[in-house]
Design an enzyme around this catalytic site. Structure first.
Site, short mmCIF file in Angstrom:
data_model
loop_
_atom_site.label_atom_id
_atom_site.label_comp_id
_atom_site.label_asym_id
_atom_site.label_seq_id
_atom_site.Cartn_x
_atom_site.Cartn_y
_atom_site.Cartn_z
CG LEU A 222 -2.14 -1.20 1.27
CD1 LEU A 222 -3.15 -1.05 2.24
CD2 LEU A 222 -2.74 -1.38 -0.07
NE ARG A 223 4.12 0.14 -4.01
CZ ARG A 223 5.01 -1.18 -4.06
NH1 ARG A 223 5.81 -1.44 -3.07
NH2 ARG A 223 5.06 -1.61 -5.37
CG ASN B 94 8.03 -3.60 0.00
OD1 ASN B 94 6.95 -3.30 0.24
ND2 ASN B 94 8.52 -3.93 -1.19
CG HIS C 282 11.00 -12.00 -1.89
ND1 HIS C 282 10.06 -11.07 -2.70
CD2 HIS C 282 11.37 -12.64 -2.86
CE1 HIS C 282 10.56 -10.93 -3.92
NE2 HIS C 282 11.48 -12.05 -3.91
CG HIS D 132 5.67 -13.43 -3.84
ND1 HIS D 132 6.73 -14.24 -3.49
CD2 HIS D 132 5.83 -12.32 -3.40
CE1 HIS D 132 7.72 -13.22 -3.00
NE2 HIS D 132 7.08 -12.21 -2.90
CG ASP E 244 3.36 -9.53 -4.66
OD1 ASP E 244 3.81 -8.41 -4.09
OD2 ASP E 244 4.57 -9.98 -5.05
#
Ligand code: DOR
EC number: 3.5.2.3
Length: 421
Positions: free
Chosen positions: A56-57, A87, A172, A230, A303
């Site tokens: 969602l930044r 991130n 990840h 993912h 993702d």
């Protein structure tokens, strides 16, 4: 506040019914109409979807997405709960950031936010973040997603610390040295295009290492919980399947883009298809689909990874990785796999299944349950028009395709978070 939603069907039933919601909980089914009445037009009602993996930044990258646009996009996609990735800039590794995100999200009236926090400080992979304080601030998961955990010892310590807090560590899983500068799946297509490839072994090798860390701890009576994010390759899925047979605390998610697209798409040289881990082969996609059927894949996650159009218009080597499509995930899954997997299975993979991964109560629509629900129009075929997205990323690999299964109403905490005009 009282809402009655009329003319809806429950999954697996053809009978029209209604549900009444009062003060955030389901008051009952087929009661006399009360409060605001919303016509469900014969749609199918399910618990609101749960997303374990969205970017969602916020903070710091709001040119790509922000909480308001991302959580509105999620609600439009039928999601009631979203775990956002850390991130960001700065990284979500500070309890004050977790608190401020929760405070802001709580005012928006969109999908509910559940922040993931970084496992390591600055996602640098070297020193653990303040996991206890992050949990106390409201973080629900630890992950360095977007980056790989190269330092196995730090990951092991993180798994143990998280387990002592009752939490999952999500990874990840790509070996950075094997992935190197690969920008797409390594194989016949990358060779034909002359584009640096990222081998399937980068994922499988890392999943194997991480499973052995979990196994080694389990053998000493120190159980932990690892969730592979993912997952994209057949081989990595076989490793997870085997880990489950060994009774290890390992789960995995698969993304609809890895089920519906392959590396063939990269022949267009369009970075809209660039994602990490990359789109693989049809054989991988088929294997992942089989994993959804046999239970070796625990849940679906998107993702959702928005970037600006200018960034994605760069060439394949320079563009950032990520596909943004939280608004499309259900229609995409239902259109492509509604017949082969069945509606009930798809709903389960997006609701009860992610809840189980997290150790949350499985959502239900029983009387007295929290009123988080979605109504889908399973019949109307509509074209994907990215200009209408609530997400700031108004482009997608599926633009112009015709899909069915669109959400028409999403209710979160007993309040309407999305309603199709
Ligand atoms: O494609 C991706 N984009 N994969 C990731 O793991 C990170 C994400 C992002 O943040 O853009």
């Amino acid at each position: 506040m009282i809402i009655t939603i009329t003319n809806i069907k429950r999954v697996g039933s053809d009978e029209l019914t209604s549900v009444t919601i009062e003060n955030g909980v389901i008051k009952g089914w087929n009661l006399p109409e009360d409060g605001e009445v919303i016509d469900g037009h014969g749609g199918t009602v399910a618990p609101a979807l749960i997303e374990l993996h969205a970017h969602l930044r916020e903070p710091g990258q709001t040119q790509k997405e922000d909480l308001a646009s991302g959580l509105a996009a999620a609600a439009a996609g039928g999601y009631g709960t979203v775990v956002c990735m850390p991130n960001t800039s700065p990284v979500i590794d500070d309890p004050a950031i977790v608190r401020s995100l929760l405070e802001k999200a709580g005012t928006l009236g969109q999908a509910r936010l559940k922040p993931a926090a970084a496992l390591t400080r600055g996602q640098q992979g070297e020193a653990l973040a303040e996991l206890t304080y992050l949990k106390n601030a409201g973080a629900v998961m630890f992950t360095d997603d977007g980056r790989t955990n190269e330092n196995a010892r730090v990951l092991r310590l993180g798994l143990e610390t998280a387990a002592s807090l009752g939490m999952v560590v999500s990874v990840h899983a790509e070996d950075a040295s094997l992935r190197a500068d690969g920008v797409m799946n390594e194989g016949a297509v990358s060779e034909a295009l002359g584009v640096p490839g990222n081998p399937a072994a980068a994922e499988a090798a890392r999943v194997a290492r991480d499973i052995e860390i979990v196994a080694g701890l389990a053998a000493q009576g120190r159980p932990v919980r690892l969730h592979v994010q993912h997952l994209s390759t057949a081989r990595a899925l076989d490793l997870v399947r085997d880990a489950k047979k060994r009774g290890l605390g390992v789960t995995c998610e698969v993304c609809p883009h890895h089920l519906t697209l392959t590396d063939e798409a990269l022949r267009a040289f369009d970075a809209v298809y660039k994602v990490a881990p990359p789109l693989r082969t049809q054989a991988d996609a088929d294997h992942l689909l089989e994993g959804l059927r046999d239970g070796s894949v625990d849940c679906l996650a998107t993702d959702h990874a928005p970037h600006t159009r200018a960034e994605k218009e760069r060439d394949l080597l320079d563009a950032p990785s990520g596909i943004a499509y939280i608004e499309l995930a259900f229609p995409l899954m239902y259109t492509r796999f509604g017949e082969s997997l069945g509606l009930e299975k798809i709903v389960e993979l997006l609701t009860a299944a992610p809840a189980r991964v997290m150790g949350w109560p499985e959502p239900t629509l029983d009387t007295g349950a929290p009123a988080d629900l979605v109504v889908f129009d399973l019949d109307t075929q509509r074209e994907v028009k990215p200009t209408e997205f609530k997400s700031k990323a108004k482009f997608t690999p599926w633009a112009g395709e015709t899909l069915k299964g669109w959400p028409v109403l999403t209710v979160v905490d007993g309040k309407v978070a999305y309603r199709r005009e």
